[in-house]
Design a protein around this motif. Structure first.
Motif, PDB file in Angstrom:
ATOM      1  N   VAL A  24       0.861  -1.179   0.000  1.00 10.41           N
ATOM      2  CA  VAL A  24       0.000   0.000   0.000  1.00 10.41           C
ATOM      3  C   VAL A  24       0.898   1.230   0.000  1.00 10.41           C
ATOM      4  CG1 VAL A  24      -1.813   1.269   1.217  1.00 10.41           C
ATOM      5  CG2 VAL A  24      -1.772  -1.243   1.289  1.00 10.41           C
ATOM      6  N   GLU A  25       0.818   2.027  -1.040  1.00 10.22           N
ATOM      7  CA  GLU A  25       1.612   3.252  -1.160  1.00 10.22           C
ATOM      8  C   GLU A  25       0.717   4.442  -0.866  1.00 10.22           C
ATOM      9  OE1 GLU A  25       5.173   5.466  -2.048  1.00 10.22           O
ATOM     10  OE2 GLU A  25       4.872   3.302  -1.854  1.00 10.22           O
ATOM     11  N   VAL A  26       1.071   5.206   0.182  1.00 12.77           N
ATOM     12  CA  VAL A  26       0.297   6.377   0.577  1.00 12.77           C
ATOM     13  C   VAL A  26       0.937   7.615  -0.048  1.00 12.77           C
ATOM     14  CG1 VAL A  26      -0.675   7.688   2.497  1.00 12.77           C
ATOM     15  CG2 VAL A  26      -0.264   5.225   2.739  1.00 12.77           C
ATOM     16  N   VAL A  27       0.114   8.433  -0.697  1.00 12.78           N
ATOM     17  CA  VAL A  27       0.595   9.621  -1.404  1.00 12.78           C
ATOM     18  C   VAL A  27      -0.083  10.856  -0.828  1.00 12.78           C
ATOM     19  CG1 VAL A  27       0.648  10.804  -3.635  1.00 12.78           C
ATOM     20  CG2 VAL A  27       1.028   8.333  -3.533  1.00 12.78           C
ATOM     21  N   ASP A  28       0.704  11.879  -0.542  1.00 14.56           N
ATOM     22  CA  ASP A  28       0.156  13.177  -0.140  1.00 14.56           C
ATOM     23  C   ASP A  28      -0.312  13.883  -1.404  1.00 14.56           C
ATOM     24  OD1 ASP A  28      -0.358  15.780   0.631  1.00 14.56           O
ATOM     25  OD2 ASP A  28       1.398  15.942   1.925  1.00 14.56           O
ATOM     26  N   ALA A  29      -1.616  13.852  -1.633  1.00 18.91           N
ATOM     27  CA  ALA A  29      -2.153  14.424  -2.869  1.00 18.91           C
ATOM     28  C   ALA A  29      -1.888  15.922  -2.961  1.00 18.91           C
ATOM     29  CB  ALA A  29      -3.650  14.137  -2.968  1.00 18.91           C
ATOM     30  N   ALA A  30      -1.903  16.606  -1.816  1.00 21.36           N
ATOM     31  CA  ALA A  30      -1.718  18.057  -1.817  1.00 21.36           C
ATOM     32  C   ALA A  30      -0.286  18.451  -2.154  1.00 21.36           C
ATOM     33  CB  ALA A  30      -2.126  18.636  -0.464  1.00 21.36           C
ATOM     34  N   GLU A  31       0.659  17.542  -1.929  1.00 18.98           N
ATOM     35  CA  GLU A  31       2.070  17.836  -2.184  1.00 18.98           C
ATOM     36  C   GLU A  31       2.658  16.901  -3.232  1.00 18.98           C
ATOM     37  OE1 GLU A  31       3.785  20.301  -0.899  1.00 18.98           O
ATOM     38  OE2 GLU A  31       2.123  21.041   0.324  1.00 18.98           O
ATOM     39  N   PHE A  32       1.811  16.331  -4.081  1.00 15.46           N
ATOM     40  CA  PHE A  32       2.287  15.316  -5.015  1.00 15.46           C
ATOM     41  C   PHE A  32       3.375  15.866  -5.928  1.00 15.46           C
ATOM     42  CE2 PHE A  32       1.984  13.101  -9.143  1.00 15.46           C
ATOM     43  CZ  PHE A  32       2.319  11.827  -8.728  1.00 15.46           C
ATOM     44  N   GLY A  33       3.159  17.026  -6.497  1.00 16.26           N
ATOM     45  CA  GLY A  33       4.148  17.599  -7.409  1.00 16.26           C
ATOM     46  C   GLY A  33       5.468  17.875  -6.728  1.00 16.26           C
ATOM     47  N   ALA A  34       5.411  18.450  -5.531  1.00 17.81           N
ATOM     48  CA  ALA A  34       6.637  18.764  -4.794  1.00 17.81           C
ATOM     49  C   ALA A  34       7.361  17.491  -4.379  1.00 17.81           C
ATOM     50  CB  ALA A  34       6.296  19.616  -3.572  1.00 17.81           C
ATOM     51  N   THR A  35       6.603  16.483  -3.934  1.00 18.85           N
ATOM     52  CA  THR A  35       7.213  15.208  -3.544  1.00 18.85           C
ATOM     53  C   THR A  35       7.887  14.547  -4.734  1.00 18.85           C
ATOM     54  OG1 THR A  35       5.533  14.868  -1.832  1.00 18.85           O
ATOM     55  CG2 THR A  35       6.772  12.941  -2.541  1.00 18.85           C
ATOM     56  N   ARG A  36       7.241  14.619  -5.879  1.00 20.38           N
ATOM     57  CA  ARG A  36       7.804  14.009  -7.081  1.00 20.38           C
ATOM     58  C   ARG A  36       9.096  14.714  -7.493  1.00 20.38           C
ATOM     59  NH1 ARG A  36       4.160  13.013 -12.510  1.00 20.38           N
ATOM     60  NH2 ARG A  36       4.989  10.952 -13.066  1.00 20.38           N
ATOM     61  N   GLY A  37       9.137  16.032  -7.252  1.00 18.03           N
ATOM     62  CA  GLY A  37      10.347  16.781  -7.571  1.00 18.03           C
ATOM     63  C   GLY A  37      11.500  16.413  -6.668  1.00 18.03           C
ATOM     64  N   ARG A  38      11.224  16.229  -5.362  1.00 14.15           N
ATOM     65  CA  ARG A  38      12.275  15.856  -4.411  1.00 14.15           C
ATOM     66  C   ARG A  38      12.651  14.389  -4.515  1.00 14.15           C
ATOM     67  NH1 ARG A  38       8.815  18.701  -0.942  1.00 14.15           N
ATOM     68  NH2 ARG A  38       8.136  16.713  -0.041  1.00 14.15           N
TER      69      ARG A  38
END
Length: 376
Positions: free
Chosen positions: A130-144
């Protein structure tokens, strides 16, 4: 084995809960502990950094958890060491129904899955990633962390958490981004980590007397607190997914059913139940356990006078229940034949011997029956 120990009923599913720091893994785990559906949950916590779980040190509960504070679980613990922890949690005296590994936010989830599949512990079965994703910070998380695409690609279930903080259009964009990774996972939306526990494990059925005498649990300790907060509004969790029930008193054709399972659609997260293969194996019913792309059959002898039925439940998100039901119906022996060597359903004695053709038809199924030294 100690004769006073309760008999082991079935293999214990081990669920890997992953996601980058701040995604809401611990919140989701606490939600599961509050709404455990009667199950006894063992937790392996990867305490990397400042991860905390509410009430983890409550008296009487520490023995149900294993906390690893020496770095990332997938890096610091090899398969044999993980087996040591799993052996502790799967002892009959622990009487656990489900085990959840909360991975560090820096973990490589596919390595955790690899270690579970390589485990020689006969008491566990893979319960999904199960992979939990912060939808509100998805773009920023993907960048980091560009490796998130790899994590999403191997996940069995993706939980888009904190969707109350984004617009519908952004949620659609994230779902498209998840699909673009090649992931076939079911994707569900959540707020405060609230998902229906039945997505991950079945409700436990216990004698009333046993429940009255059981030990105090996380659920008891946290339920009142949760009811006074945001958890009081956690209704209708089932709306995030669909469930399909299928029952047939006609045996299933092994080749057709394997064809269905090999091509099961994206978003179909779990399949559970029992299959009657008729002349393919007249002596056994086959427990079917599938999560994501993982598949396992477990034969057991028919009980005397047990109805010879196929009974399956399919759970997913974005699936078409009517289509799935029709496809399963087409897997029955009395459906229109799909190949010259498909044997029609015959009204013969269930104890009649198998012929070579029927035995050969079971080869595809038997590939997914775990052998004593099989690593799945």
């Amino acid at each position: 084995m100690n004769p006073s120990s309760p008999p082991r009923r079935q293999q214990i599913p081990v669920i890997v809960l992953a996601g980058f720091l701040g995604s809401g893994k611990t919140t989701l785990l606490n939600h599961l502990l509050r709404h455990r559906a009667g199950n006894r949950i063992g937790v392996i916590v990867n305490d990397f950094g400042s991860i905390e779980i509410d009430a983890m040190t409550v008296s009487g509960q520490v023995g149900s958890t294993v906390s690893l504070g020496n770095g990332c679980l997938c890096c610091a613990v090899d398969a044999s060491e993980l087996d040591t922890f799993l052996e502790t949690l799967t002892r009959p005296a622990a009487r656990l129904d489900v085990i959840v590994i909360e991975a560090s936010g820096l973990a490589e989830p596919q390595e955790l899955v690899r270690m579970l599949l390589a485990s020689d512990n006969p008491h566990i079965v893979y319960g999904g990633l199960v992979e939990v994703v912060d939808a509100a910070e998805f773009g920023a998380t993907r960048g980091r962390h560009p490796e998130i695409d790899r994590h999403l690609g191997v996940a069995d279930l993706v939980v888009l958490n904190k969707t109350d903080r984004i617009e519908d259009e952004e949620q659609i964009r994230i779902r498209k981004a998840v699909a673009a990774t090649g992931s076939g996972a079911a994707v569900i939306s959540a707020t405060y980590g609230r998902i229906d526990p039945e997505l991950l494990f079945d409700p436990a059925l216990r004698p009333d007397g046993e429940e009255r005498m059981r030990q105090l649990t996380f659920e008891d300790l946290l339920l009142e607190e949760g009811a006074q907060g945001s958890e009081a509004h956690a209704g209708h969790l089932h709306a995030a997914y669909e469930s399909v029930s299928f029952t047939s008193d006609v045996p299933m054709n092994p080749r057709r059913l394997m064809g269905f399972l090999d091509s099961r659609p994206e978003g179909l997260y779990r399949i559970k139940g029992f299959v009657d293969f008729g002349a393919g194996d007249r002596g056994n019913t086959y427990a079917l356990h599938a999560v994501g792309r993982f598949l396992r059959f477990g034969p057991r002898p028919w009980k005397r006078d047990e109805p010879r039925l196929t009974q399956l439940v399919l759970i997913g998100s974005g699936i078409d229940p009517d289509t799935l039901h029709k496809e399963l119906a087409a897997c029955r022996e009395n459906a229109a034949p799909d190949a010259p060597d498909t044997a029609p359903h015959a009204a013969t004695s269930p104890y009649a011997p198998q012929d070579a053709a029927h035995e050969q038809s079971m080869w595809g199924v038997l590939r997914y029956v775990r052998q004593p030294v099989d690593d799945a």
